[in-house]
Design an enzyme around this catalytic site. Structure first.
Site, PDB file in Angstrom:
ATOM      1  N   SER A 118     -19.534 -14.572 -23.956  1.00 47.85           N
ATOM      2  CA  SER A 118     -19.386 -15.608 -22.936  1.00 47.85           C
ATOM      3  C   SER A 118     -20.310 -15.369 -21.748  1.00 47.85           C
ATOM      4  O   SER A 118     -20.588 -14.213 -21.374  1.00 47.85           O
ATOM      5  CB  SER A 118     -17.943 -15.580 -22.429  1.00 47.85           C
ATOM      6  OG  SER A 118     -17.790 -16.381 -21.282  1.00 47.85           O
ATOM      7  N   LYS A 158     -14.841  -9.625 -23.182  1.00 57.13           N
ATOM      8  CA  LYS A 158     -16.011 -10.085 -23.941  1.00 57.13           C
ATOM      9  C   LYS A 158     -17.151  -9.070 -23.835  1.00 57.13           C
ATOM     10  O   LYS A 158     -17.867  -8.821 -24.802  1.00 57.13           O
ATOM     11  CB  LYS A 158     -16.455 -11.462 -23.435  1.00 57.13           C
ATOM     12  CG  LYS A 158     -15.504 -12.577 -23.849  1.00 57.13           C
ATOM     13  CD  LYS A 158     -15.573 -12.800 -25.349  1.00 57.13           C
ATOM     14  CE  LYS A 158     -14.417 -13.576 -25.898  1.00 57.13           C
ATOM     15  NZ  LYS A 158     -14.458 -13.711 -27.363  1.00 57.13           N
ATOM     16  N   TYR A 205     -10.753 -11.582 -18.766  1.00 57.26           N
ATOM     17  CA  TYR A 205     -11.355 -12.304 -19.898  1.00 57.26           C
ATOM     18  C   TYR A 205     -12.818 -11.902 -20.081  1.00 57.26           C
ATOM     19  O   TYR A 205     -13.243 -11.490 -21.156  1.00 57.26           O
ATOM     20  CB  TYR A 205     -11.242 -13.826 -19.695  1.00 57.26           C
ATOM     21  CG  TYR A 205     -12.134 -14.579 -20.636  1.00 57.26           C
ATOM     22  CD1 TYR A 205     -11.819 -14.658 -21.989  1.00 57.26           C
ATOM     23  CD2 TYR A 205     -13.337 -15.145 -20.208  1.00 57.26           C
ATOM     24  CE1 TYR A 205     -12.667 -15.300 -22.879  1.00 57.26           C
ATOM     25  CE2 TYR A 205     -14.185 -15.787 -21.087  1.00 57.26           C
ATOM     26  CZ  TYR A 205     -13.852 -15.866 -22.417  1.00 57.26           C
ATOM     27  OH  TYR A 205     -14.696 -16.486 -23.293  1.00 57.26           O
TER      28      TYR A 205
HETATM   29  C1  WQD Z   1     -16.790 -26.023 -14.614  1.00 62.13           C
HETATM   30  C2  WQD Z   1     -17.162 -26.465 -13.206  1.00 62.13           C
HETATM   31  C3  WQD Z   1     -15.664 -25.700 -11.486  1.00 62.13           C
HETATM   32  C4  WQD Z   1     -12.224 -28.102 -12.865  1.00 62.13           C
HETATM   33  C5  WQD Z   1     -15.293 -21.166 -17.793  1.00 62.13           C
HETATM   34  C6  WQD Z   1     -15.255 -19.682 -18.069  1.00 62.13           C
HETATM   35  C7  WQD Z   1     -16.429 -19.282 -18.887  1.00 62.13           C
HETATM   36  C8  WQD Z   1     -16.511 -20.117 -20.145  1.00 62.13           C
HETATM   37  C9  WQD Z   1     -16.536 -21.557 -19.797  1.00 62.13           C
HETATM   38  C10 WQD Z   1     -15.289 -19.409 -22.107  1.00 62.13           C
HETATM   39  C11 WQD Z   1     -16.983 -25.371 -12.162  1.00 62.13           C
HETATM   40  C12 WQD Z   1     -15.630 -27.211 -11.609  1.00 62.13           C
HETATM   41  C13 WQD Z   1     -13.467 -27.510 -12.741  1.00 62.13           C
HETATM   42  C14 WQD Z   1     -11.795 -29.045 -11.861  1.00 62.13           C
HETATM   43  C15 WQD Z   1     -13.900 -28.723 -10.721  1.00 62.13           C
HETATM   44  N1  WQD Z   1     -15.365 -19.947 -20.967  1.00 62.13           N
HETATM   45  N2  WQD Z   1     -14.290 -27.809 -11.696  1.00 62.13           N
HETATM   46  N3  WQD Z   1     -12.656 -29.313 -10.834  1.00 62.13           N
HETATM   47  O1  WQD Z   1     -15.385 -21.879 -14.769  1.00 62.13           O
HETATM   48  O2  WQD Z   1     -17.699 -22.744 -15.333  1.00 62.13           O
HETATM   49  O3  WQD Z   1     -16.428 -21.476 -16.999  1.00 62.13           O
HETATM   50  O4  WQD Z   1     -15.387 -21.870 -19.015  1.00 62.13           O
HETATM   51  O5  WQD Z   1     -16.029 -18.680 -22.642  1.00 62.13           O
HETATM   52  O6  WQD Z   1     -16.315 -17.958 -19.209  1.00 62.13           O
HETATM   53  O7  WQD Z   1     -15.269 -19.001 -16.852  1.00 62.13           O
HETATM   54  O8  WQD Z   1     -15.691 -23.761 -16.461  1.00 62.13           O
HETATM   55  O9  WQD Z   1     -14.765 -25.976 -16.898  1.00 62.13           O
HETATM   56  O10 WQD Z   1     -13.440 -24.366 -15.445  1.00 62.13           O
HETATM   57  O11 WQD Z   1     -15.501 -25.402 -14.561  1.00 62.13           O
HETATM   58  O12 WQD Z   1     -14.615 -29.025  -9.774  1.00 62.13           O
HETATM   59  O13 WQD Z   1     -10.706 -29.622 -11.915  1.00 62.13           O
HETATM   60  O14 WQD Z   1     -16.268 -27.507 -12.819  1.00 62.13           O
HETATM   61  O15 WQD Z   1     -15.625 -25.313 -10.161  1.00 62.13           O
HETATM   62  O16 WQD Z   1     -18.038 -25.518 -11.258  1.00 62.13           O
HETATM   63  P1  WQD Z   1     -16.311 -22.433 -15.748  1.00 62.13           P
HETATM   64  P2  WQD Z   1     -14.740 -24.900 -15.886  1.00 62.13           P
END
Ligand code: WQD
Length: 315
Positions: free
Chosen positions: A114, A142, A138
């Protein structure tokens, strides 16, 4: 053998593997997997990667030559609440699976890693050789998995590849869509369908529109990268860590705009507080994927949002 093949990503990997002419046996404990995601003519073994005897037996019965290991827990927030569980499932599960690999003399291994291993990088796009400072249990599990593979490959014939996924989205087929509501696109689609505004986690980041930038990668592209990685492990003795992204970043507001186009109406949102631990920008350097895997993404953000919207409408 594909572990976690009844999952969202796994079911897309099945399609890609079969398109490449390979036979596949799926191992899944069905904790989050869905039976209907696995085609009826693909053998599905119901069990845990931690059940070493079952895994060895499955490898023998199906004459397994390589493993693609996806089965794991992946909720960042939950991992903070339950670190023992995440280490047990992700590190313990991999450990047991690798013992089975040794016993059954399987020599090819593709591992689902990841972008979470990078934490908050100083520079984006991120290179695979840059610092790994995960910010959650998490991400730690990984990273430990990558170390374990490297250590094991030093003492036994193991050709392996770890794929560091960026933000996986979209669907190749409505039936295979992500049914969990853990990431931005599914969350926004749920909020929209319930008539609630989406929450944007902060608009004061040092990015052009102030919202966080991520590298969204279509699940079909990701699945194809697994096939290329499997081929690579067969062609040569490798130990490779490879980013799987598009190399292009999209801000949260750009994702909302793309979802609005796919939905046919603007997505309502409000600006909320920053979410702890979110890097302002996390985009993959894709040079290694191009050079080593000979793979590049084909789909863009609009393909991801439109396929996610279509899948939701089909449900
Ligand atoms: C994406 C963007 C939030 C929800 C995670 C894991 C990573 C990988 C992918 C598995 C960010 C923003 C989100 C909301 C928002 N996982 N957001 N409002 O955190 O980039 O990555 O998933 O392997 O390891 O950390 O993904 O989809 O949570 O967020 O503004 O209601 O959307 O701040 O910028 P993230 P996410």
């Amino acid at each position: 053998m594909l572990t976690g093949g009844a999952g969202y990503i796994g079911s897309h990997v099945i399609v890609a593997l079969r398109e490449s002419g390979r036979e596949v046996v799926v191992l899944d404990d069905m904790s989050t997997g869905l039976r209907e995601r696995v085609p009826a003519d693909v053998p599905l073994v119901f069990g845990s990667v931690a059940d070493k005897d079952l895994v060895v037996q499955t490898m023998m019965d199906h004459e397994v030559t390589g493993v693609i290991h996806l089965a794991a827990k992946k909720a960042v927030g939950e991992s903070v609440e339950r670190p023992l569980y995440y280490y047990q499932e992700n590190v313990g599960g991999l450990l047991s699976l690798l013992e089975a690999v040794r016993i059954a003399e399987v020599e090819h291994f593709v591992y689902s890693s990841s972008a979470g291993v990078y934490g908050q990088p100083d520079h984006s796009p991120v290179l695979e050789d840059g610092p790994t400072v995960p910010l959650s249990p998490y991400g730690e599990t990984k990273l430990v998995g990558e170390w374990l593979l490297a250590d094991l490959a030093a003492v036994m014939p193991l050709s392996w590849c770890a794929l560091r996924y960026f933000n996986v989205a979209g669907a190749g087929d409505p039936a295979l869509a992500d049914t969990s509501v853990g990431n931005l696109i599914p969350i926004v689609l749920r909020d929209d369908s319930e008539g609630r505004p989406a929450t944007v986690f902060g608009d004061d980041y040092p990015t052009p529109d102030g919202t966080c930038i991520r590298d969204y990668i279509h699940v079909v592209d990701l699945a194809e990268a697994h096939v290329r990685a499997a081929e690579l492990t067969e062609q040569a003795r490798v130990g490779e860590i490879i980013n799987v992204g598009t190399g292009t970043g999209s801000s949260v507001l750009e994702v909302l705009a793309s979802l609005g186009t796919a939905l046919g109406h603007e997505v309502a949102y409000e600006i909320g507080a920053r979410r702890a631990g979110d890097p302002g920008a996390l985009v993959a350097s894709v040079d290694r994927a191009t050079e080593v895997l000979g793979w590049r993404s084909r789909f863009d953000l609009d393909d991801m949002t439109s396929s996610a919207v279509t899948a939701l409408a089909d449900r």
